[in-house]
Design a protein around this motif. Structure first.
Motif, PDB file in Angstrom:
ATOM      1  N   GLU A 128       7.958   1.769  -6.387  1.00 14.39           N
ATOM      2  CA  GLU A 128       7.806   0.601  -5.522  1.00 14.39           C
ATOM      3  C   GLU A 128       7.023   0.954  -4.260  1.00 14.39           C
ATOM      4  N   ARG A 129       7.331   2.111  -3.691  1.00 12.93           N
ATOM      5  CA  ARG A 129       6.646   2.546  -2.474  1.00 12.93           C
ATOM      6  C   ARG A 129       5.164   2.833  -2.754  1.00 12.93           C
ATOM      7  N   ARG A 130       4.892   3.511  -3.875  1.00  8.30           N
ATOM      8  CA  ARG A 130       3.494   3.781  -4.233  1.00  8.30           C
ATOM      9  C   ARG A 130       2.739   2.479  -4.447  1.00  8.30           C
ATOM     10  N   ALA A 131       3.375   1.530  -5.163  1.00 13.76           N
ATOM     11  CA  ALA A 131       2.732   0.238  -5.408  1.00 13.76           C
ATOM     12  C   ALA A 131       2.482  -0.487  -4.094  1.00 13.76           C
ATOM     13  N   ASP A 132       3.466  -0.492  -3.193  1.00 13.17           N
ATOM     14  CA  ASP A 132       3.287  -1.150  -1.889  1.00 13.17           C
ATOM     15  C   ASP A 132       2.124  -0.538  -1.125  1.00 13.17           C
ATOM     16  N   ASP A 133       2.023   0.792  -1.138  1.00 12.13           N
ATOM     17  CA  ASP A 133       0.926   1.444  -0.418  1.00 12.13           C
ATOM     18  C   ASP A 133      -0.431   1.069  -1.020  1.00 12.13           C
ATOM     19  N   ARG A 134      -0.503   1.085  -2.337  1.00 14.56           N
ATOM     20  CA  ARG A 134      -1.770   0.744  -2.990  1.00 14.56           C
ATOM     21  C   ARG A 134      -2.131  -0.719  -2.762  1.00 14.56           C
ATOM     22  N   ILE A 135      -1.145  -1.609  -2.859  1.00 12.79           N
ATOM     23  CA  ILE A 135      -1.398  -3.040  -2.656  1.00 12.79           C
ATOM     24  C   ILE A 135      -1.778  -3.302  -1.206  1.00 12.79           C
ATOM     25  N   GLU A 136      -1.163  -2.572  -0.276  1.00 15.18           N
ATOM     26  CA  GLU A 136      -1.526  -2.735   1.132  1.00 15.18           C
ATOM     27  C   GLU A 136      -3.007  -2.401   1.347  1.00 15.18           C
ATOM     28  N   ARG A 137      -3.474  -1.341   0.703  1.00  9.57           N
ATOM     29  CA  ARG A 137      -4.891  -0.990   0.821  1.00  9.57           C
ATOM     30  C   ARG A 137      -5.776  -2.081   0.207  1.00  9.57           C
ATOM     31  N   LEU A 138      -5.343  -2.648  -0.917  1.00 13.98           N
ATOM     32  CA  LEU A 138      -6.101  -3.744  -1.521  1.00 13.98           C
ATOM     33  C   LEU A 138      -6.156  -4.954  -0.591  1.00 13.98           C
ATOM     34  N   LYS A 139      -5.042  -5.264   0.031  1.00 13.00           N
ATOM     35  CA  LYS A 139      -4.995  -6.408   0.946  1.00 13.00           C
ATOM     36  C   LYS A 139      -5.864  -6.175   2.175  1.00 13.00           C
ATOM     37  N   ASP A 140      -5.901  -4.930   2.649  1.00 13.48           N
ATOM     38  CA  ASP A 140      -6.803  -4.613   3.763  1.00 13.48           C
ATOM     39  C   ASP A 140      -8.257  -4.860   3.353  1.00 13.48           C
ATOM     40  N   ARG A 141      -8.590  -4.469   2.147  1.00 17.05           N
ATOM     41  CA  ARG A 141      -9.959  -4.700   1.655  1.00 17.05           C
ATOM     42  C   ARG A 141     -10.229  -6.194   1.505  1.00 17.05           C
ATOM     43  N   TYR A 142      -9.214  -6.971   1.090  1.00 12.47           N
ATOM     44  CA  TYR A 142      -9.366  -8.416   0.961  1.00 12.47           C
ATOM     45  C   TYR A 142      -9.598  -9.057   2.330  1.00 12.47           C
ATOM     46  N   VAL A 143      -8.812  -8.637   3.308  1.00 12.28           N
ATOM     47  CA  VAL A 143      -8.948  -9.176   4.669  1.00 12.28           C
ATOM     48  C   VAL A 143     -10.323  -8.828   5.239  1.00 12.28           C
ATOM     49  N   ASP A 144     -10.819  -7.624   4.918  1.00 10.82           N
ATOM     50  CA  ASP A 144     -12.141  -7.206   5.386  1.00 10.82           C
ATOM     51  C   ASP A 144     -13.269  -7.918   4.644  1.00 10.82           C
ATOM     52  N   GLY A 145     -12.948  -8.622   3.548  1.00 12.42           N
ATOM     53  CA  GLY A 145     -13.971  -9.345   2.798  1.00 12.42           C
ATOM     54  C   GLY A 145     -14.578  -8.550   1.658  1.00 12.42           C
ATOM     55  N   ALA A 146     -14.064  -7.365   1.376  1.00 11.37           N
ATOM     56  CA  ALA A 146     -14.622  -6.540   0.300  1.00 11.37           C
ATOM     57  C   ALA A 146     -14.140  -7.001  -1.074  1.00 11.37           C
ATOM     58  N   LEU A 147     -13.042  -7.754  -1.136  1.00 14.50           N
ATOM     59  CA  LEU A 147     -12.509  -8.258  -2.402  1.00 14.50           C
ATOM     60  C   LEU A 147     -12.344  -9.769  -2.319  1.00 14.50           C
ATOM     61  N   SER A 148     -12.561 -10.441  -3.449  1.00 18.29           N
ATOM     62  CA  SER A 148     -12.270 -11.867  -3.513  1.00 18.29           C
ATOM     63  C   SER A 148     -10.774 -12.048  -3.785  1.00 18.29           C
ATOM     64  N   GLU A 149     -10.308 -13.281  -3.661  1.00 19.18           N
ATOM     65  CA  GLU A 149      -8.890 -13.545  -3.906  1.00 19.18           C
ATOM     66  C   GLU A 149      -8.533 -13.237  -5.359  1.00 19.18           C
ATOM     67  N   TRP A 150      -9.441 -13.579  -6.286  1.00 23.39           N
ATOM     68  CA  TRP A 150      -9.205 -13.310  -7.701  1.00 23.39           C
ATOM     69  C   TRP A 150      -9.121 -11.801  -7.948  1.00 23.39           C
ATOM     70  N   GLU A 151     -10.029 -11.015  -7.343  1.00 21.19           N
ATOM     71  CA  GLU A 151     -10.015  -9.553  -7.504  1.00 21.19           C
ATOM     72  C   GLU A 151      -8.725  -8.959  -6.940  1.00 21.19           C
ATOM     73  N   LEU A 152      -8.290  -9.481  -5.796  1.00 27.93           N
ATOM     74  CA  LEU A 152      -7.043  -9.009  -5.195  1.00 27.93           C
ATOM     75  C   LEU A 152      -5.873  -9.236  -6.145  1.00 27.93           C
ATOM     76  N   GLU A 153      -5.776 -10.447  -6.687  1.00 30.55           N
ATOM     77  CA  GLU A 153      -4.669 -10.765  -7.589  1.00 30.55           C
ATOM     78  C   GLU A 153      -4.725  -9.911  -8.856  1.00 30.55           C
ATOM     79  N   GLU A 154      -5.914  -9.766  -9.414  1.00 27.69           N
ATOM     80  CA  GLU A 154      -6.070  -8.976 -10.639  1.00 27.69           C
ATOM     81  C   GLU A 154      -5.725  -7.512 -10.400  1.00 27.69           C
ATOM     82  N   ARG A 155      -6.234  -6.926  -9.336  1.00 23.78           N
ATOM     83  CA  ARG A 155      -5.957  -5.520  -9.042  1.00 23.78           C
ATOM     84  C   ARG A 155      -4.489  -5.311  -8.666  1.00 23.78           C
TER      85      ARG A 155
END
Length: 183
Positions: A128-155
């Protein structure tokens, strides 16, 4: 408060008591032994020591068990203290290892070369902790505009599947992402 905690908190007192009872036992045994030797040699001072014989016997009968008890309490206290120190150090090392693993996992080259997968095998963090850390990094990339909402959900689904974490669990990260989007 349990006996182990009580022993852990009073190690110096237990050591002092063990030494005091050991001294009492040693004096009592020496006095009784001296009386036996003097009585066997038929020396006149044996009668003087004979008057103290009941005290020597009492000191031996009380001193030996109390010495053992106080020594056991001191040993349990020391063992409990050492155990808590070792546990704290192991926990700190696990946290450091998790931080290092998190840094390695972030690097794209580590993923490409498969080093990140090796790090995941020795990572002591919970899935759970590893997943949270990885998802947090994905969300940071989403907020920065590097990922679309669909890419965020898929990843995010991929990360949860890889870590074996149920996807329906609520996350504090979702709240932070919503707060970041509102700002």
């Amino acid at each position: 408060m349990g006996l182990t905690q009580l022993a852990r908190n009073h190690v110096p007192a237990a050591v002092v008591l063990a030494l005091a009872f050991a001294a009492l036992s040693a004096v009592s045994v020496a006095g009784a032994t001296g009386w036996v030797v003097l009585a066997a040699l038929e020396v006149g001072t044996a009668s003087t020591l004979g008057t103290l014989l009941p005290l020597f016997a009492l000191g031996t009968v009380l001193g030996l068990p109390l010495t053992v008890a106080a020594a056991v309490v001191a040993a349990v206290g020391v063992a409990a203290h050492v155990s808590s120190v070792v546990t704290a150090k192991r926990r700190a090392a696990s946290t450091r290892l998790g931080q290092v693993a998190s840094r390695i996992e972030r690097h794209p080259l580590a993923r490409l070369l498969g080093v990140a997968a090796l790090v995941e095998d020795i990572d002591t963090r919970s899935p759970e902790r590893r997943a949270d850390d990885r998802i947090e990094r994905l969300k940071d990339r989403y907020v920065d505009g590097a990922l679309s909402e669909w890419e965020l959900e898929e990843r995010t689904r991929i990360v949860l599947d890889e870590e074996g974490v149920p996807s329906r669990r609520p996350s504090g990260l979702d709240d932070r992402l919503r707060d970041a989007e509102r700002s």
